[in-house]
Design a protein around this motif. Structure first.
Motif, mmCIF file in Angstrom:
data_model
loop_
_atom_site.group_PDB
_atom_site.id
_atom_site.type_symbol
_atom_site.label_atom_id
_atom_site.label_comp_id
_atom_site.label_asym_id
_atom_site.label_seq_id
_atom_site.Cartn_x
_atom_site.Cartn_y
_atom_site.Cartn_z
ATOM 1 N N GLU A 173 0.844 -1.191 0.000
ATOM 2 C CA GLU A 173 0.000 0.000 0.000
ATOM 3 C C GLU A 173 0.879 1.241 0.000
ATOM 4 O OE1 GLU A 173 -3.081 0.098 2.903
ATOM 5 O OE2 GLU A 173 -3.664 -1.997 2.597
ATOM 6 N N ARG A 201 -0.015 8.162 -10.202
ATOM 7 C CA ARG A 201 -1.009 7.468 -9.376
ATOM 8 C C ARG A 201 -1.772 8.413 -8.480
ATOM 9 N NH1 ARG A 201 -1.830 6.278 -4.406
ATOM 10 N NH2 ARG A 201 -2.668 4.273 -3.661
ATOM 11 N N GLY A 202 -1.054 9.393 -7.902
ATOM 12 C CA GLY A 202 -1.682 10.292 -6.944
ATOM 13 C C GLY A 202 -1.494 9.815 -5.522
ATOM 14 N N ASP A 203 -2.021 10.575 -4.563
ATOM 15 C CA ASP A 203 -1.784 10.273 -3.150
ATOM 16 C C ASP A 203 -2.981 9.651 -2.451
ATOM 17 O OD1 ASP A 203 -3.463 12.433 -3.122
ATOM 18 O OD2 ASP A 203 -2.111 13.780 -2.030
ATOM 19 N N THR A 204 -3.896 9.082 -3.213
ATOM 20 C CA THR A 204 -5.042 8.389 -2.615
ATOM 21 C C THR A 204 -4.563 7.153 -1.864
ATOM 22 O OG1 THR A 204 -6.448 9.108 -4.448
ATOM 23 C CG2 THR A 204 -7.278 7.299 -3.081
ATOM 24 N N ALA A 205 -5.055 6.964 -0.669
ATOM 25 C CA ALA A 205 -4.668 5.795 0.130
ATOM 26 C C ALA A 205 -5.099 4.512 -0.580
ATOM 27 C CB ALA A 205 -5.298 5.870 1.513
ATOM 28 N N GLY A 206 -4.300 3.478 -0.427
ATOM 29 C CA GLY A 206 -4.654 2.196 -1.032
ATOM 30 C C GLY A 206 -3.458 1.522 -1.663
ATOM 31 N N CYS A 245 -1.581 -0.280 -9.096
ATOM 32 C CA CYS A 245 -3.016 -0.357 -9.371
ATOM 33 C C CYS A 245 -3.287 -0.691 -10.832
ATOM 34 C CB CYS A 245 -3.694 0.979 -9.065
ATOM 35 S SG CYS A 245 -3.109 1.812 -7.585
ATOM 36 N N ARG A 257 -7.059 3.218 -11.499
ATOM 37 C CA ARG A 257 -8.061 2.826 -10.507
ATOM 38 C C ARG A 257 -7.313 2.342 -9.261
ATOM 39 N NH1 ARG A 257 -9.956 -0.535 -14.664
ATOM 40 N NH2 ARG A 257 -9.761 -2.340 -13.288
ATOM 41 N N VAL A 258 -7.456 3.087 -8.168
ATOM 42 C CA VAL A 258 -6.731 2.733 -6.949
ATOM 43 C C VAL A 258 -7.426 1.561 -6.264
ATOM 44 C CG1 VAL A 258 -5.822 3.532 -4.738
ATOM 45 C CG2 VAL A 258 -5.916 5.096 -6.694
ATOM 46 N N GLU A 259 -7.042 0.376 -6.703
ATOM 47 C CA GLU A 259 -7.556 -0.865 -6.127
ATOM 48 C C GLU A 259 -6.493 -1.943 -6.278
ATOM 49 O OE1 GLU A 259 -10.238 -2.742 -9.628
ATOM 50 O OE2 GLU A 259 -10.994 -0.839 -8.847
#
Length: 326
Positions: free
Chosen positions: A185, A226-231, A235, A244-246
């Motif tokens: 993560e 990707r960016g700083d979205t948690a996850g 991805c 897609r942050v998954e």
């Protein structure tokens, strides 16, 4: 006894009669194979289920599975024949020994569940591992191959290309298993120090590895995209280029490397070959084997040594010293 079937192990081994109704009637919490598998972590469980299924097929002539075989009916004359049959079929010593380890564990749980008498259990489990050395599996990639792989990804100039360049750089630069990569993560990575925390790896252990040099640079470029979205750190990327942050699957990693290898026109390689290359290159560069063991997350130095390709290179170089008068 009505509706009987036999479990042949090999022609020279006495058979055991098993009631078909009894074979399939044990609930899962009384089934020694199911109970044993439940004690394992998911990654280890899949491999061990394959090993137990192999044994079940051998001793039942293909009529039973790991979860339907009446393991408690096995006796020493049956368990002693398993390894020779597997060797005769061409299985490697490591595969045979994994199967025997699983066999001993299932028999232990059969005894603990009260399905086997102590004397029968002790005799049935008294089977020795097979000894023998085989040529190392897989291969190590050379520097030119690694460089070509990453350049192929970079040349695409898409989010997917940036991700794949970072993925290859990180897998080679840290030696992670693909099952470990897909569980990473964003919070596990510290760009300031390069520290990357591997959580719940093989054997349930956590460890630290370090992302340095080109691997760190490629990862920084991917993270900008990707960016700083948690996850998930790595991805899926849609054909449109949207990230897609998954979580990705470990099979996705396999497909990515196969695709990039074909695009680069490389000899076939597996995700684990990047791990082999990491270990072998570190040892070749003079890193202490105990340190490499910790970075790789191996339980013993012996396992790490099996990944070392320097021995083959040294043998090849030594042979070159000979002058054949022809």
């Amino acid at each position: 006894m009505a509706d009987e079937q036999v479990i042949p192990v090999a022609q020279s081994v006495e058979i055991v009669s098993v009631n078909q109704e009894e074979t399939n009637s044990l609930p899962l919490d009384q089934n020694p194979a199911a109970v044993y598998l439940a004690t394992l972590r998911p990654v280890g469980r899949r491999g061990m289920l394959r090993a137990l299924t192999l044994i079940a097929e051998v001793v039942s002539g293909g009529k039973q599975t790991a979860l339907t075989l009446p393991w408690h009916k096995l006796r020493y004359q049956h368990t002693a024949a398993i390894a020779p049959v597997l060797v005769e079929r061409g299985y490697r010593p490591a595969t045979v020994n994994q199967a025997l380890s699983g066999l001993r564990s299932v028999l232990y749980h059969a005894w603990k569940l009260g399905l086997m008498e102590s004397e029968d259990y002790q005799r049935a489990r008294d089977v020795k591992n097979r000894r023998g050395e085989t040529l190392p599996r897989g291969r190590a990639l050379d520097k030119d191959e690694l460089k070509a792989l990453i350049k192929t990804c970079q040349a695409e100039k898409t989010p997917g290309g940036l991700r794949d360049a970072a993925l290859i750089g990180l897998m080679y630069g840290t030696g992670l298993r693909r099952s470990e990569v897909v569980k990473l993560e964003l919070k596990d990575y510290n760009p300031a120090t390069g520290a990357l925390t591997i959580r719940g790896a093989k054997g349930g252990k956590d460890r630290l590895v370090y992302v340095k040099g080109g691997a760190a640079k490629s990862l920084a470029v991917w993270l900008e995209q990707r960016g700083d979205t948690a996850g998930a750190l790595f991805c899926p990327v849609h054909k449109s280029g949207k990230v897609r942050v998954e979580i990705m699957t470990d099979q996705s990693v396999m497909k990515i490397l196969k695709k990039r290898g074909l695009q680069t026109d490389l000899e076939s390689f597996s995700p684990h070959d990047l791990r082999r290359t990491f270990i072998s290159d570190l040892l070749d560069a003079g890193a202490d084997i105990a340190t490499v063991q910790k970075l790789a997350g191996h339980a013993s130095v012996t396992t790490t040594a099996r990944y070392d390709r320097r021995g083959e290179a040294a043998k090849s170089k030594a042979t070159d010293l000979l002058e054949i008068p022809y």
